[in-house]
Every structure is written in C-alpha cells, then in structure tokens.
Write an enzyme that holds these catalytic residues in place. Structure first.
Site, PDB file in Angstrom:
ATOM      1  N   PHE A 136      17.320   2.785   2.269  1.00 26.81           N
ATOM      2  CA  PHE A 136      17.160   1.553   1.432  1.00 26.81           C
ATOM      3  C   PHE A 136      18.203   1.925   0.379  1.00 26.81           C
ATOM      4  CE2 PHE A 136      14.311   0.485  -1.219  1.00 26.81           C
ATOM      5  CZ  PHE A 136      13.705  -0.432  -1.568  1.00 26.81           C
ATOM      6  N   ASP A 214      12.784   9.536   5.245  1.00 29.15           N
ATOM      7  CA  ASP A 214      12.382   8.265   5.013  1.00 29.15           C
ATOM      8  C   ASP A 214      11.426   8.251   5.046  1.00 29.15           C
ATOM      9  OD1 ASP A 214      10.667   6.766   2.988  1.00 29.15           O
ATOM     10  OD2 ASP A 214      12.772   6.424   1.373  1.00 29.15           O
ATOM     11  N   TYR A 239       2.106   1.824  -0.195  1.00 29.47           N
ATOM     12  CA  TYR A 239       1.379   1.065  -0.560  1.00 29.47           C
ATOM     13  C   TYR A 239       2.040   0.157   0.668  1.00 29.47           C
ATOM     14  CZ  TYR A 239       6.074   0.497  -2.868  1.00 29.47           C
ATOM     15  OH  TYR A 239       7.583   0.894  -3.361  1.00 29.47           O
ATOM     16  N   LYS A 240       2.702  -0.016   1.641  1.00 26.92           N
ATOM     17  CA  LYS A 240       3.009  -0.845   2.161  1.00 26.92           C
ATOM     18  C   LYS A 240       1.910  -0.783   3.419  1.00 26.92           C
ATOM     19  CE  LYS A 240       7.964   0.146   1.700  1.00 26.92           C
ATOM     20  NZ  LYS A 240       8.741  -0.872   0.730  1.00 26.92           N
ATOM     21  N   ARG A 387      11.790 -10.985   5.678  1.00 30.27           N
ATOM     22  CA  ARG A 387      11.741 -10.472   6.961  1.00 30.27           C
ATOM     23  C   ARG A 387       9.934 -10.255   6.869  1.00 30.27           C
ATOM     24  NH1 ARG A 387      12.183  -4.712   3.719  1.00 30.27           N
ATOM     25  NH2 ARG A 387      10.891  -5.549   2.067  1.00 30.27           N
TER      26      ARG A 387
END
Length: 427
Positions: A136, A214, A239-240, A387
């Site tokens: 990321f 990560d 939060y995913k 995505r």
C-alpha cells in the site's frame, strides 16, 4: 431488486445456483446484523469500508448519551481507560495471537511507523529494508520516512512481474545479512494477492531480519496465525472486514519474544500514567506502544464488528469468501470478459484475499456509472482497476449474481457515454 432490471440471464442456472447457495449458507443469519437502508443496493466495497453493524448504533448512542453525557469523567475509570486493551484482546484470536500481544492504537500509518522505527533500532548494524511495489503506498511512504529517521537506511522495493502476483521468489533472493526488516502487506491492496506469511517470515529470520506485516486487507477475511508463523510485528486497520467504521483506530501486534521500544513515547504508554512523572518509563506490556489519549467514541465502535467476526469463525468466513469470489470470477469470464474486463487478481483462490480486481480500459468511468446508475458500489484504483470486495458476513451469492447482470445492462444501455473519463479526487 425494485426498479433495477436484472437482465436476460436472471433465470439461468447461475441464478438458481446463487439462490440455492444462499439458502444453505451457514453465515446467512449475519446479514441481518448490519444496517441496510436500501434493499436494492449491492455493496461490494467491504474491502475498503465495512458496513455498519446494527449494534454499533446502540453502542455509540450509549457512549455519547450515557457514558459521556451522564457519567462524564467517571467513565474513564469505569470503562474507557481499559477499552484499547479489551478490544485488542478480542482481535488477538482472530489473528492468532495471545490476548496480551495485541492492542488498539492510533491509525495504521502511525502504528506502522512506530513498529518500523522500533525494528530498525533493534537492528542498528543492518542497512536495508525490503518491501515490494504491491505494498500500500502509505506503507511505502511511512517506511521511507522511518528509514531516513533511523540513520539513512536503504529501502529496496522488489517489483512484481505482472502487477498481480507478489514477487515471493525475488524477495527471498534479495534477503541477505544486511536486511534489517522485511515489510509487506499480507494481501496486496490492488490485486488481492495473498502472501505466504509463514514462508517469508521464516526466510527473513534465517538471515537475522525482522518481519512486519500489514494485515489491513486480510484481517477478518483470511485466517491468520501470527504465532504459528513466528511473526515479529504486525499492524492492521479495523474499518474494512472488521466493520469498525470510517477512520476507526488501528491495532498493532508485537511478539512477546521481541524486545523493542516505542519511538513515539507518550503518557498512555507509561508504566504509571497517573503518576505524571517527568521521566518516561515504558510499560512492560504491549501498552508501551500507546502514545496519546485514544479517540474513545470511534474506538468503542470497533467492538461489535469484531464480536460478529469471532462468532462466525474465520474458517467459515474464509470458506464463504473463496466461494463468493470464485462465483464472481466464473460469471465474469462468461459475461464481463466480452465487455472488455479482465481479471487482475490471482486465479488461484489460495493466493487471493477476499476481493477481486477487474481491469477495464475505461475503468474510472465504468465504476462511476455502476455507482450512479446500477446502485452497485465497488471502488476504483488507478490506472484501470475496479475492485469488488466480498465481505462474507453480509454479501450473498445473489448479490454477486445481480452485480454482474447490472454491469451487462449498463453496457447494453450505453450509459457510459454520458460520463467524463476525468478521475475525481476520491475513488
């Protein structure tokens, strides 16, 4: 789905399969645990922002109206002071860690910075940090900043050959006795490639390097066993797939066998915070990696999603995740490939997280039309990736089937011509 036609394939065998699989889905009861104001919306972006658990609304209301509004400062002693530890202990078994090895702290980027600098200080005589170009971007920015602050270490970024698969063999070949740290995303944010955590961790340890993972795109979607893999350090967002809400605090993991320092010391990490000593003495536990006062309202919102994940169990979640993404790939090969889409994620589900990227030459415009005209929400990542995220707790097989059909309808209607191809700031 009211008002949105399903297209000419609504009654084909795939539709019957979707209905049948939903009917026997062992996780189907979890869908009702999440807010869904619009029953026609197909939400396939849980890999970016998870849905709102119903219980979160009640918990936030209680936190604001009762804990803050009525109990006021007494709530620190009654609940708030130990909340980060308690939620960390709940996350721990989801990532295969001991209950005292995980704590909620800061954002993912800040947590990553702390652990990166701590790791580099623990390897002062080594000059290289190893990562890849699938990581990321903020991880790369943070890593570079940490490398500069830790004495000008070199960041070596190993490229992926195709932008999809992680360059595992090349990373293994690049590890050497000058490598201080190997830092990677467990699941690549764009392609969804799933790294072999145990293999790479062992290889790094064989040359004396530390490893930092990560987990942001894998926690809550892919089984993780940090202890079994011998992982040194890890961070992850909530939060995913954990459904903690936009900007909810992150968590970090430090192996209890590892003695590293928090480079950003603060009063929450002090061994006796309320002594208010002028000299810093770090807590003996993982609490030393906390810094400043935690954002209580956003932190307490993490708990309901973590509770639901634990109830469902990671094996069941992973089984459904693979089934959903495989179903999507099969339908895409049949219906979307003729429209210019290509799969930009690993074909092997064992090498894929819980989202599938699709390349399209006009990807930005296509994704916006999906949102505005098909009531279908994916997300877009430049230059051409759309995505589609499959969150097993609330995504159904019929959602997947309907999403593909709505996309075919958009192309049949020629809706794209009305949209600009210029990308907005937020995608």
């Amino acid at each position: 789905m009211p008002g949105i036609p399903l297209g000419p394939f609504a009654d084909d065998s795939a539709y019957a399969e979707a209905v049948a699989r939903d009917g026997t889905d062992p996780l189907r009861q979890f869908r009702s645990e999440f807010a869904a104001q619009d029953p026609s919306l197909i939400y396939l972006d849980g890999n970016s922002l998870g849905r709102l658990p119903n219980r979160t609304v009640e918990l936030i209301r209680d936190t604001v109206e009762n804990q803050w509004g009525t109990r006021l400062n007494r709530s620190w002693r009654e609940r708030w002071w130990t909340q980060a530890d308690a939620i960390g202990s709940m996350i721990a078994p989801i990532v295969g860690a001991g209950g005292s090895d995980v704590i909620v702290a800061d954002s993912t980027s800040v947590a990553l910075f702390k652990l990166t600098v701590g790791a580099l200080r623990a390897r002062p005589d080594r000059g290289r940090i190893l990562t890849d170009d699938l990581n990321f971007p903020t991880d790369l920015y943070v890593t570079s900043a940490a490398a500069d602050l830790a004495g000008g270490r070199e960041v070596v970024m190993v490229p992926s050959a195709d932008g999809i698969a992680g360059p595992e063999d090349a990373l293994l070949a690049a590890l050497d006795d000058d490598t201080a740290l190997l830092t990677l995303s467990h699941v690549a944010f764009k392609s969804g490639y799933l790294y072999d955590m145990e293999r790479l961790t062992k290889a790094a340890h064989d040359v004396g390097a530390l490893v930092l993972w990560d987990l942001s795109h894998s926690v809550g979607a892919v089984p993780i066993d940090l202890t079994a893999a011998g992982v040194d350090l890890a961070v992850g967002c909530t939060y995913k797939y954990l459904n903690g809400g936009p900007g909810s605090p992150a968590f970090l993991y430090v192996s209890r066998s590892l003695d590293i320092e928090n480079p950003l010391s603060g009063w929450w990490g002090h061994t006796d915070p309320f002594a208010f000593d002028t000299e810093y003495e770090p807590a003996a536990s993982i609490k030393r990696f906390q810094t400043g006062t935690m954002p209580i309202i956003s932190m307490v919102a993490i708990e309901p999603g973590v509770t639901l994940t634990a109830r469902a169990g990671m094996d069941a979640i992973r089984t459904k995740s693979v089934a959903l993404s495989e179903f999507f790939v099969q339908l895409s090969d049949r219906l979307l490939e003729p429209l210019g889409f290509t799969v930009a994620s690993p074909r092997d589900p064992e090498q894929r997280g819980s989202h599938v990227s699709m390349r399209h030459a006009d990807g930005w415009r296509v994704s916006q039309v999906m949102i505005d005209h098909a009531n279908l929400i994916p997300d877009f990542r430049p230059p051409d990736n759309i995505r589609f995220g499959f969150a097993p707790l609330y995504t159904s097989f019929l959602d997947v089937h309907t999403a593909v059909l709505r996309i075919t309808e958009l192309f049949a209607a020629g809706t794209m011509a009305r949209y600009s191809s210029t990308r907005d700031t937020v995608s």
